[in-house]
Design a protein around this motif. Structure first.
Motif, PDB file in Angstrom:
ATOM      1  N   PHE A  26      31.051  56.036  35.883  1.00  0.00           N
ATOM      2  CA  PHE A  26      30.762  55.416  34.587  1.00  0.00           C
ATOM      3  C   PHE A  26      29.595  56.153  33.937  1.00  0.00           C
ATOM      4  O   PHE A  26      28.610  56.496  34.612  1.00  0.00           O
ATOM      5  CB  PHE A  26      30.362  53.939  34.744  1.00  0.00           C
ATOM      6  N   LYS A  48      34.860  46.371  32.093  1.00  0.00           N
ATOM      7  CA  LYS A  48      36.306  46.184  32.247  1.00  0.00           C
ATOM      8  C   LYS A  48      36.809  45.491  30.980  1.00  0.00           C
ATOM      9  O   LYS A  48      36.423  44.350  30.699  1.00  0.00           O
ATOM     10  CB  LYS A  48      36.622  45.347  33.492  1.00  0.00           C
ATOM     11  N   PHE A  59      34.663  56.263  31.346  1.00  0.00           N
ATOM     12  CA  PHE A  59      35.204  56.056  32.690  1.00  0.00           C
ATOM     13  C   PHE A  59      35.789  57.384  33.154  1.00  0.00           C
ATOM     14  O   PHE A  59      36.796  57.846  32.614  1.00  0.00           O
ATOM     15  CB  PHE A  59      36.271  54.959  32.647  1.00  0.00           C
ATOM     16  N   LEU A  67      36.368  54.295  27.867  1.00  0.00           N
ATOM     17  CA  LEU A  67      36.984  53.152  28.555  1.00  0.00           C
ATOM     18  C   LEU A  67      38.005  52.464  27.649  1.00  0.00           C
ATOM     19  O   LEU A  67      39.050  51.997  28.122  1.00  0.00           O
ATOM     20  CB  LEU A  67      35.900  52.155  28.991  1.00  0.00           C
ATOM     21  N   GLN A 104      43.207  50.283  34.380  1.00  0.00           N
ATOM     22  CA  GLN A 104      41.963  49.554  34.633  1.00  0.00           C
ATOM     23  C   GLN A 104      42.160  48.503  35.732  1.00  0.00           C
ATOM     24  O   GLN A 104      41.292  48.332  36.593  1.00  0.00           O
ATOM     25  CB  GLN A 104      41.468  48.882  33.350  1.00  0.00           C
TER      26      GLN A 104
END
Length: 571
Positions: free
Chosen positions: A4, A52, A67, A72, A80
């Protein structure tokens, strides 16, 4: 490559002017174990939920989250779900099926894996996590620790790259919590899964961590290895230093051999203390037990001063099930903080529900202030009598804003609305939630909900206060505030009975501590005597110092004895 990368992340909830996260920048490398900590409401859970997409809260977001180098927001939900595992604080909020085996298979079924792969992965996870003996059980039969372990196993069956855990041990007893964290460490070290965790229990988590991130009012305050973070917090005189592991606190305060590396684990702390006192005479070996004598007082309290009296109480939830409470007799005098500890499923919360009148025993008597509980009306029992803080604070919330919720508890009080609002504001200021009054109670963090529920209970001005896990989700700063509140109540003669997994809090502030096992109390004593005689149900400070000192159970105790002995030798 970084798992991340967070760049200039700012997040603001709807209807709020102050952002929950402010210009956050950090990276999480592949395979790292990262602990995110900070005071309640600092933005920990908000940060994790933003990692998330399906769990991200509604609000205004600025900045970017990458990510493995990709935005993301551009990673689809299936990927995911497979690659980013997330364990929630409350194990019941994550379980979706009725059988253990089906829960293990559910995520894989949702991703469309074939039967052969599902059976192989489920068998592997059941073996790795030691689930075989309860593989065919109903989920409702499991303890809190087993449920949380099942959640973790179900996620790991999908073989995620990253495991995110939001205070996963908050509802577990110390032994179950230790087992759970050992499993997380094993996943990180042996499988190589990247771990990002928020926790208030830092005694065991920090030694596992490669990196610690400290948030403060939405800002990133520190991002470094545990030793440097502890040292920086100490130099800043920051509230979060009180949440650091006891070996670290003791080392920083004793001011001896500071050229040495700061210990984090109990083992390293013991080694440092052994070297620090090598060649010294140990003159002061014990703390004066100021609460000595209250144990016998608790056992032999006269009827006049006994406020809670249980006589040979037996209770079972169903006639076909075994008794949960077995021949329990207990007398608690006025004005004590009586702490009950013990494993999940031993009957602690059930005993509290019996004292409150929520559950009625099949045999035995329950007397509150000398009168059988069944002879009270609800109004007599709960208006200025019993106050109950349940394990789940959300069960107390019924209104759309926190202010309305607090006013609701005063709806039957014969005072004006202005007086009610003034009383609510004063209580909100006391528990430090006055800035949250316009928010929906469900939008608060776990620690803020706990404080809000406590405020609601205290507004009834109870004579007997029953607390079920009151420090759950609460940071070290507010634990001290909570202790001050409880002490003021004790001075007024309020009796407090607390069920808790928070060993450190009980050791520091309790008048009496009791061990619950198999439906009964097996031992009770003052904190210094109770915790100094245990191996697992004791504090890190006691485990670190018991080879030198007799009954030191808090970091403050050990610091005092260390300094007394070192000064004596210098003199």
């Amino acid at each position: 490559m970084a798992a991340f990368t967070i760049e200039n992340l700012t997040f603001c909830y709807p209807m709020k002017e102050i952002p929950a996260l402010k210009n956050i920048n950090f990276t999480v490398e592949y395979g790292e174990f990262v602990t995110v900590c900070g005071k309640s409401g600092c933005g920990k859970s908000t940060l994790l939920r933003n990692l998330k997409t399906v769990l991200a809260p509604h609000g205004r977001k600025e900045g970017e989250i990458f990510f493995y180098g990709r935005k993301l927001s551009e990673v689809n939900m299936r990927e995911q779900s497979k690659r980013i595992g997330y364990v929630l604080q409350n194990p019941d909020n994550q379980i979706v099926t009725d059988k253990v085996w089906h829960e293990l298979a559910f995520g894989l079924e949702s991703l469309g894996y074939d039967t052969k792969t599902i059976r192989m992965r489920v068998a592997e996870m059941a073996s790795f996590f030691g689930i075989q003996s309860w593989f065919m059980k109903n989920v409702q039969e499991l303890s809190g620790g087993q449920k949380q372990l099942l959640n973790l196993a179900s996620i790991m069956a999908m073989q995620p790259d990253i495991l995110i855990l939001d205070e996963p041990t908050s509802q577990l007893d110390p032994i179950s919590a230790g087992d759970f964290l050992d499993t997380v460490k094993k996943i990180n070290r042996e499988i190589g899964t990247t771990v990002i965790m928020t926790e208030h229990r830092l005694e065991e988590v920090l030694p596992m961590s490669d990196k610690v991130i400290v948030l403060d009012k939405g800002y990133l305050l520190l991002d470094d290895i545990p030793q440097k973070v502890g040292d920086a917090l100490h130099r800043m005189n920051h509230d979060m230093f009180k949440a650091m592991p006891s070996p670290m606190q003791i080392f920083e305060e004793v001011k001896k051999n500071h050229e040495k590396t700061c210990p984090i684990t109990v083992r390293d702390g013991r080694n440092w203390m052994t070297l620090a006192f090598q060649g010294h005479d140990i003159v002061h070996t014990a703390i004066k037990d100021e609460k000595e004598g209250t144990a016998s007082a608790c056992q032999s309290a006269s009827k006049a001063e006994t406020v809670v009296d249980l006589k040979e109480v037996w209770f079972q939830y169903d006639k076909k099930e075994p008794f949960v409470i077995k021949d329990l007799s207990l007398r608690i005098p006025r004005g004590q903080l009586f702490c009950i500890v013990g494993g999940n499923g031993t009957g602690k919360s059930t005993a509290l529900s019996i004292i409150s009148g929520i559950l009625k025993p099949q045999r035995g008597k329950v007397l509150i202030q000398g009168k059988e509980i069944g002879k009270y009306t609800d109004k007599e029992l709960f208006r200025g009598g019993l106050g109950v803080l349940p394990q789940n604070p959300q069960s107390l919330f019924v209104e759309k804003t926190l202010e309305l919720d607090l006013l609701e508890i005063l709806s039957r009080e014969p005072i004006s609305r202005e007086e009610k609002k003034a009383k609510v504001l004063k209580m909100a200021e006391l528990v430090e939630i006055d800035h949250l009054l316009e928010m929906h109670p469900y939008d608060l963090s776990g620690g803020e909900q706990q404080r809000a529920a406590l405020a609601k209970v205290l507004l009834l001005d109870p004579a007997i206060l029953l607390l079920d896990e009151p420090t759950k989700g609460i940071d070290s700063h507010f634990k001290e505030k909570l202790a001050d509140i409880l002490n003021k109540l004790l001075e007024r003669g309020v009796t407090i009975i607390m069920v808790s997994h928070d060993i450190e809090f009980c050791a520091k502030y309790g008048d009496q501590c009791a061990m619950f096992f198999d439906g009964n109390i097996v031992t009770m004593n003052t904190p210094n005597k109770f915790f100094s005689g245990n191996s697992f149900y004791t504090t890190a400070a006691n485990r670190m110092s018991r080879h030198i000192f007799d009954n030191a159970v808090t970091a403050k105790d050990v610091i005092y004895l260390c300094n007394q002995n070192l000064m004596k030798n210098q003199g």
